[in-house]
Design an enzyme around this catalytic site. Structure first.
Site, short mmCIF file in Angstrom:
data_model
loop_
_atom_site.label_atom_id
_atom_site.label_comp_id
_atom_site.label_asym_id
_atom_site.label_seq_id
_atom_site.Cartn_x
_atom_site.Cartn_y
_atom_site.Cartn_z
N LYS A 62 5.36 6.70 25.56
CA LYS A 62 6.14 5.94 24.57
C LYS A 62 7.61 6.30 24.63
O LYS A 62 8.46 5.43 24.49
CB LYS A 62 5.61 6.19 23.15
CG LYS A 62 4.31 5.46 22.84
CD LYS A 62 4.09 5.37 21.34
CE LYS A 62 2.79 4.67 21.01
NZ LYS A 62 2.54 4.61 19.56
N LYS A 115 -4.85 0.45 30.71
CA LYS A 115 -5.53 0.21 29.43
C LYS A 115 -5.01 -1.05 28.75
O LYS A 115 -3.80 -1.29 28.75
CB LYS A 115 -5.28 1.44 28.54
CG LYS A 115 -5.81 1.32 27.13
CD LYS A 115 -5.41 2.50 26.29
CE LYS A 115 -4.31 2.11 25.32
NZ LYS A 115 -4.27 2.90 24.09
N LYS A 121 -2.03 -3.50 22.70
CA LYS A 121 -1.41 -4.54 21.89
C LYS A 121 0.10 -4.56 22.08
O LYS A 121 0.76 -5.49 21.67
CB LYS A 121 -1.78 -4.35 20.41
CG LYS A 121 -1.39 -3.00 19.82
CD LYS A 121 -2.10 -2.78 18.47
CE LYS A 121 -1.86 -1.37 17.98
NZ LYS A 121 -2.79 -0.92 16.97
P1 AMP Z 1 -4.20 2.15 18.57
O1 AMP Z 1 -4.19 0.67 18.82
O2 AMP Z 1 -3.47 2.90 19.65
O3 AMP Z 1 -3.82 2.53 17.17
O4 AMP Z 1 -5.70 2.58 18.77
C1 AMP Z 1 -6.67 2.50 17.77
C2 AMP Z 1 -8.03 2.83 18.31
O5 AMP Z 1 -8.45 1.88 19.28
C3 AMP Z 1 -8.10 4.19 19.00
O6 AMP Z 1 -9.37 4.74 18.74
C4 AMP Z 1 -7.98 3.84 20.44
O7 AMP Z 1 -8.57 4.81 21.28
C5 AMP Z 1 -8.76 2.54 20.51
N1 AMP Z 1 -8.27 1.69 21.61
C6 AMP Z 1 -7.05 1.13 21.72
N2 AMP Z 1 -6.94 0.44 22.87
C7 AMP Z 1 -8.13 0.57 23.52
C8 AMP Z 1 -8.66 0.09 24.76
N3 AMP Z 1 -7.94 -0.67 25.58
N4 AMP Z 1 -9.92 0.43 25.08
C9 AMP Z 1 -10.67 1.20 24.26
N5 AMP Z 1 -10.23 1.69 23.08
C10 AMP Z 1 -8.99 1.39 22.71
#
Ligand code: AMP
Ligand code: TRP
Length: 333
Positions: free
Chosen positions: A115, A198, A201
């Site tokens: 980031k 990965k 968003k």
């Molecule tokens: P975040 O969007 O970074 O706040 O992630 C929230 C949750 O979603 C966390 O548990 C991440 O590990 C999971 N997560 C986010 N993106 C992915 C992805 N592409 N595949 C699997 N898990 C994800």
């Protein structure tokens, strides 16, 4: 005597629209765990402000994320659902843990490295650097045993364990050492355009992700444009990351095994397979989207959910903070 249930904590940042990575990597697993465990699921708005947020978007997204939790089947009567900033103990424990976290440890966090590379030094806040101490605090406040997250969070969970052990060693056993909980599949949903990355968003290209709220026609378009390969065989293999990812999605949406897929699509190329993946995702997401649209309009119901959640969460969290403060040597209030 009733056995005490094990405790689960997890959270998602309201910093963008949730993707099917968030759904299959995190939320869908939470639904499966809610009967067996004592679960705390949080919308981590304090984490979201580690990078700049537009106030009205932050407000809207916070309620949208909470609505999606409930719409996906996370029952507000069985689980403690709340908003992080409503429980001041999160800020308190973050400060305490700060003083037991080393700059070297924080500098090694890959999420921070990624980031900060993206935003450039001048606009990297101390909060972004310190984010893992706040996350460790989230988890440790509730005597958490298990943290269901995607694999990208593994390093943060390891740091959380190290901090808890460090605190316990300096004083005496106080904090529960948590473990990561990974779902069987879906722990890493990949980018549809660059399937070795990965799905995120925050990607600039909307074709690389599918949002939980994407309409059916958008899902069809994004899957049909997703990057595959020229091999032409539906096979679960590291040499075909695009196909492997689509198979993972089909498995997440329907439970169909990879073996069964390989058999079903033998000798058919990718066209029908892609259509089936899209339709499976649509079927899985549509009922959630409908409930989420209704709930996000029902401000009263949402308020009842997050208020009750914050009360329950505070009761547990305050106890942990008091215990830590006492051991540190603060005068009890
Ligand atoms: P975040 O969007 O970074 O706040 O992630 C929230 C949750 O979603 C966390 O548990 C991440 O590990 C999971 N997560 C986010 N993106 C992915 C992805 N592409 N595949 C699997 N898990 C994800
Ligand atoms: N850092 C997590 C992410 O980016 C979100 C998060 C914050 C979290 N606090 C947490 C996840 C506590 C699990 C437990 O995905």
């Amino acid at each position: 005597m009733e056995d005490k249930k094990k405790v689960i904590f997890s959270g998602i940042q309201p910093s963008g629209n949730l993707t099917i990575g968030n759904y299959y990597g995190a939320i869908k697993n939470w639904v499966k765990l809610q009967d067996e465990y004592d679960c705390f699921y949080c919308v981590v708005d304090m984490h979201a402000i580690t990078v700049r947020q537009e106030p009205k978007d932050l407000r809207r997204r916070t309620l949208e994320v909470l609505s999606l939790y409930v719409a996906a089947g996370v029952d507000p009567d069985k689980n403690t659902l709340f908003i992080q900033s409503h429980v001041p103990a999160h800020a308190e424990i973050a400060w305490l843990l700060n003083c037991y976290t080393y700059i070297g440890e924080l500098s090694r966090m890959t999420q921070f490295k990624d980031k900060s590379a993206r935003y450039g030094d001048a606009s990297v806040s101390a909060g972004l650097f310190d984010y893992p101490a706040l996350m460790a605090g989230d988890i440790l406040l509730y005597n958490t045993d298990l943290v269901p997250v995607g694999i990208d969070q593994k390093q943060h969970i390891e740091l959380t364990r190290d901090l808890a052990e460090r605190f316990n060693n300096i004083y005496s056993p106080t904090l529960t050492i948590p473990e990561i909980y990974l779902g069987e599949t879906g722990a890493k949903v990949m980018d549809l355009q660059e399937p070795t990355k990965k799905m995120s968003k925050s990607s600039d290209n909307p074709n690389s992700y599918i949002l939980m709220m994407d309409p059916a026609e958008v899902i069809r378009k994004k899957i049909s444009r997703s990057v595959t390969d020229s091999i032409g065989v539906v096979k679960y293999s590291d040499e075909q990351p695009g196909i492997k990812n689509l198979m993972t999605l089909l498995n997440c949406a329907t439970g169909m095994s990879f073996e069964a897929m390989e058999k079903k699509y033998e000798g058919q190329g990718y066209a029908q397979f892609k259509i089936d993946v899209a339709e499976a995702l649509i079927a899985d997401l549509e009922p959630i989207q409908k409930r989420a649209r209704e709930l996000v309009e029902d401000k009263e119901q949402l308020e009842a959910i997050y208020r009750k959640g914050a009360d329950k969460a505070s009761a547990v969290a305050n106890k942990t903070v008091r215990k830590m403060m006492k051991k540190i040597g603060f005068i009890p209030r």
